[in-house]
Design a protein around this motif. Structure first.
Motif, PDB file in Angstrom:
ATOM      1  N   THR A  18       0.834  -1.201   0.000  1.00 11.63           N
ATOM      2  CA  THR A  18       0.000   0.000   0.000  1.00 11.63           C
ATOM      3  C   THR A  18       0.865   1.245   0.000  1.00 11.63           C
ATOM      4  N   THR A  19       0.401   2.273  -0.677  1.00 14.25           N
ATOM      5  CA  THR A  19       1.107   3.543  -0.781  1.00 14.25           C
ATOM      6  C   THR A  19       0.140   4.676  -0.462  1.00 14.25           C
ATOM      7  N   PHE A  20       0.570   5.589   0.392  1.00 13.94           N
ATOM      8  CA  PHE A  20      -0.201   6.790   0.713  1.00 13.94           C
ATOM      9  C   PHE A  20       0.486   8.005   0.102  1.00 13.94           C
ATOM     10  N   ASP A  21      -0.303   8.868  -0.516  1.00  9.47           N
ATOM     11  CA  ASP A  21       0.192  10.124  -1.080  1.00  9.47           C
ATOM     12  C   ASP A  21      -0.483  11.284  -0.358  1.00  9.47           C
ATOM     13  N   LYS A  61      -4.821  16.874  -0.494  1.00  9.42           N
ATOM     14  CA  LYS A  61      -5.376  15.608  -0.959  1.00  9.42           C
ATOM     15  C   LYS A  61      -4.622  14.444  -0.342  1.00  9.42           C
ATOM     16  N   LEU A  62      -5.367  13.490   0.199  1.00 11.54           N
ATOM     17  CA  LEU A  62      -4.813  12.242   0.706  1.00 11.54           C
ATOM     18  C   LEU A  62      -5.307  11.118  -0.191  1.00 11.54           C
ATOM     19  N   ALA A  63      -4.363  10.377  -0.787  1.00  7.58           N
ATOM     20  CA  ALA A  63      -4.717   9.303  -1.718  1.00  7.58           C
ATOM     21  C   ALA A  63      -4.039   8.008  -1.298  1.00  7.58           C
ATOM     22  N   ASN A  64      -4.630   6.886  -1.699  1.00  7.00           N
ATOM     23  CA  ASN A  64      -4.090   5.572  -1.356  1.00  7.00           C
ATOM     24  C   ASN A  64      -4.245   4.618  -2.540  1.00  7.00           C
ATOM     25  N   ARG A  65      -3.220   3.803  -2.736  1.00  9.07           N
ATOM     26  CA  ARG A  65      -3.276   2.701  -3.692  1.00  9.07           C
ATOM     27  C   ARG A  65      -2.830   1.436  -2.959  1.00  9.07           C
ATOM     28  N   THR A  66      -3.644   0.392  -3.034  1.00  6.31           N
ATOM     29  CA  THR A  66      -3.353  -0.851  -2.326  1.00  6.31           C
ATOM     30  C   THR A  66      -3.502  -2.031  -3.276  1.00  6.31           C
ATOM     31  N   VAL A  67      -2.534  -2.966  -3.205  1.00  2.00           N
ATOM     32  CA  VAL A  67      -2.594  -4.204  -3.980  1.00  2.00           C
ATOM     33  C   VAL A  67      -2.605  -5.371  -3.004  1.00  2.00           C
ATOM     34  N   ALA A 252      11.853   6.315  -3.719  1.00  2.00           N
ATOM     35  CA  ALA A 252      13.188   6.256  -3.142  1.00  2.00           C
ATOM     36  C   ALA A 252      13.416   4.922  -2.440  1.00  2.00           C
ATOM     37  N   LYS A 253      14.668   4.674  -2.055  1.00  2.00           N
ATOM     38  CA  LYS A 253      15.032   3.398  -1.437  1.00  2.00           C
ATOM     39  C   LYS A 253      14.528   3.285  -0.005  1.00  2.00           C
ATOM     40  N   ASN A 254      14.239   4.400   0.637  1.00  2.00           N
ATOM     41  CA  ASN A 254      13.804   4.369   2.037  1.00  2.00           C
ATOM     42  C   ASN A 254      12.290   4.393   2.188  1.00  2.00           C
ATOM     43  N   ARG A 255      11.568   3.952   1.146  1.00  2.00           N
ATOM     44  CA  ARG A 255      10.103   3.865   1.105  1.00  2.00           C
ATOM     45  C   ARG A 255       9.417   5.199   0.847  1.00  2.00           C
ATOM     46  N   TRP A 256      10.149   6.307   0.976  1.00  2.00           N
ATOM     47  CA  TRP A 256       9.555   7.601   0.682  1.00  2.00           C
ATOM     48  C   TRP A 256       9.636   7.878  -0.810  1.00  2.00           C
ATOM     49  N   GLY A 257       8.798   8.768  -1.272  1.00  2.00           N
ATOM     50  CA  GLY A 257       8.812   9.149  -2.669  1.00  2.00           C
ATOM     51  C   GLY A 257       8.252  10.547  -2.866  1.00  2.00           C
ATOM     52  N   VAL A 258       8.356  11.013  -4.082  1.00  2.00           N
ATOM     53  CA  VAL A 258       7.846  12.321  -4.480  1.00  2.00           C
ATOM     54  C   VAL A 258       6.917  12.106  -5.662  1.00  2.00           C
ATOM     55  N   SER A 303       5.039  10.646  -0.963  1.00  2.00           N
ATOM     56  CA  SER A 303       4.455   9.313  -0.914  1.00  2.00           C
ATOM     57  C   SER A 303       5.208   8.471   0.112  1.00  2.00           C
ATOM     58  N   TYR A 304       4.499   7.517   0.695  1.00  2.00           N
ATOM     59  CA  TYR A 304       5.150   6.543   1.569  1.00  2.00           C
ATOM     60  C   TYR A 304       4.588   5.173   1.263  1.00  2.00           C
TER      61      TYR A 304
END
Length: 306
Positions: A18-21, A61-67, A252-258, A303-304
């Motif tokens: 799962t990813t939260f933005d 905005k808070l968004a989520n994608r889950t697989v 990114a490698k530490n689970r964070w993203g942009v 993103s995380y």
């Protein structure tokens, strides 16, 4: 056994990903509607027309994608925005096709808010080692707008209107909308792995949705003493529209993203009902010809990934 171990070692095959933005956005909206002189859509075919244009909105905005188990795909979002500025125009006509205009006011928009929520579920199909993923989706969405009309100026007056040309002191009218209904859509994700940078991958997500909407709205025209308050008239109609977007994800490698992205949408109703509530208790219906809402958003955030 070796194949199964490889799958378990690869986070792509985790049973839950799962990813939260969380993003901030700049949004521009336009909303307009017009009504006829009667329920048959005549006398005249456009009696009154309202337009909110150049609405500047700042939103979070808070968004989520889950697989789930690499197959079930869920996504949703919730956003809230503050209306910072905008323009409004209000015109009335005696003739068909917007002729014989007898009243026009040019007004400001300042304050109030908007919010949107959507959730969807579908099945995930991956290709080329998951560098391309396609997800058909079925979902449900709700959007609401609370818009005001202030700083009024009567720009044109002709019989039967009696309001003199000039400022409209005390104008503080409101129009509150609700768009809700199911949608069908698809997400397309293209992923490019990165080996010589601080990012593990760069992904591009394209989204497209077709919406069916139930539309309703309540208005409070505060300067109209012949109308009831706080609900002076209401609108009810059905319609459809689309939402399209693109987002670039730098993971990114530490689970964070942009992430950066943009979204565009347009919703249009079929003819419906405009119901006026008069101060003396009587109610009158006429035809709501059409309501149209257009919106464009640019957003950026963090993103995380779990």
């Amino acid at each position: 056994a070796s194949t199964e171990n490889t799958k378990n070692a690869d986070p792509h095959f985790s049973w839950l990903a799962t990813t939260f933005d969380l993003s901030a956005g700049y949004r521009r909206d336009k909303l307009n509607w017009d009504i006829a002189g009667n329920l048959q859509g005549s006398n005249p075919n456009v009696r009154s027309e309202l337009t909110w244009s150049e609405l500047t909105i700042y939103q979070l905005k808070l968004a989520n994608r889950t697989v789930i188990k690499d197959r079930v795909y869920l996504r949703g979002h919730l956003d809230y925005g503050t209306v910072a500025s905008g323009n409004n125009s209000d015109s009335d006509y005696n003739g068909d096709d917007r002729t014989q205009e007898f009243s026009r006011s040019l007004n400001g928009v300042d304050g109030n808010d908007v919010w949107d929520g959507s959730i969807g579920a579908g099945y995930r199909f991956s290709f080329f080692g998951s560098s391309m993923v396609v997800c058909p989706l079925l979902g449900y969405a709700v959007s609401e707008q609370d818009l005001n009309i202030v700083d009024g100026y009567q720009a044109l007056t002709a019989p039967p209107a009696t309001t003199p040309v000039g400022p409209l002191p005390g104008l503080d009218s409101r129009y509150e909308t609700s768009w809700k209904g199911p949608w069908l859509g698809v997400d397309l994700l293209l992923s490019i792995p990165c080996t010589d940078s601080s990012f593990t991958s760069i992904a591009v997500v394209f989204t497209g949705e077709y919406h069916w909407v139930d539309y309703d709205a309540d208005a409070n025209w505060n300067l109209r003493t012949d109308y009831q308050h706080p609900v002076s008239f209401s609108h009810d109609a059905e319609g459809n529209g689309f939402v399209a977007g693109v987002k670039i994800l730098f993971e990114a490698k530490n689970r964070w993203g942009v992430n950066v992205g943009m979204n565009a949408q347009e919703m249009t109703t079929d003819p419906g009902i405009d119901r006026i509530y008069y101060a003396d208790g009587t109610i009158a219906d006429t035809r709501l010809n059409e309501v149209k809402w257009r919106s464009f958003t640019f957003e950026a955030g963090l993103s995380y990934h779990f």
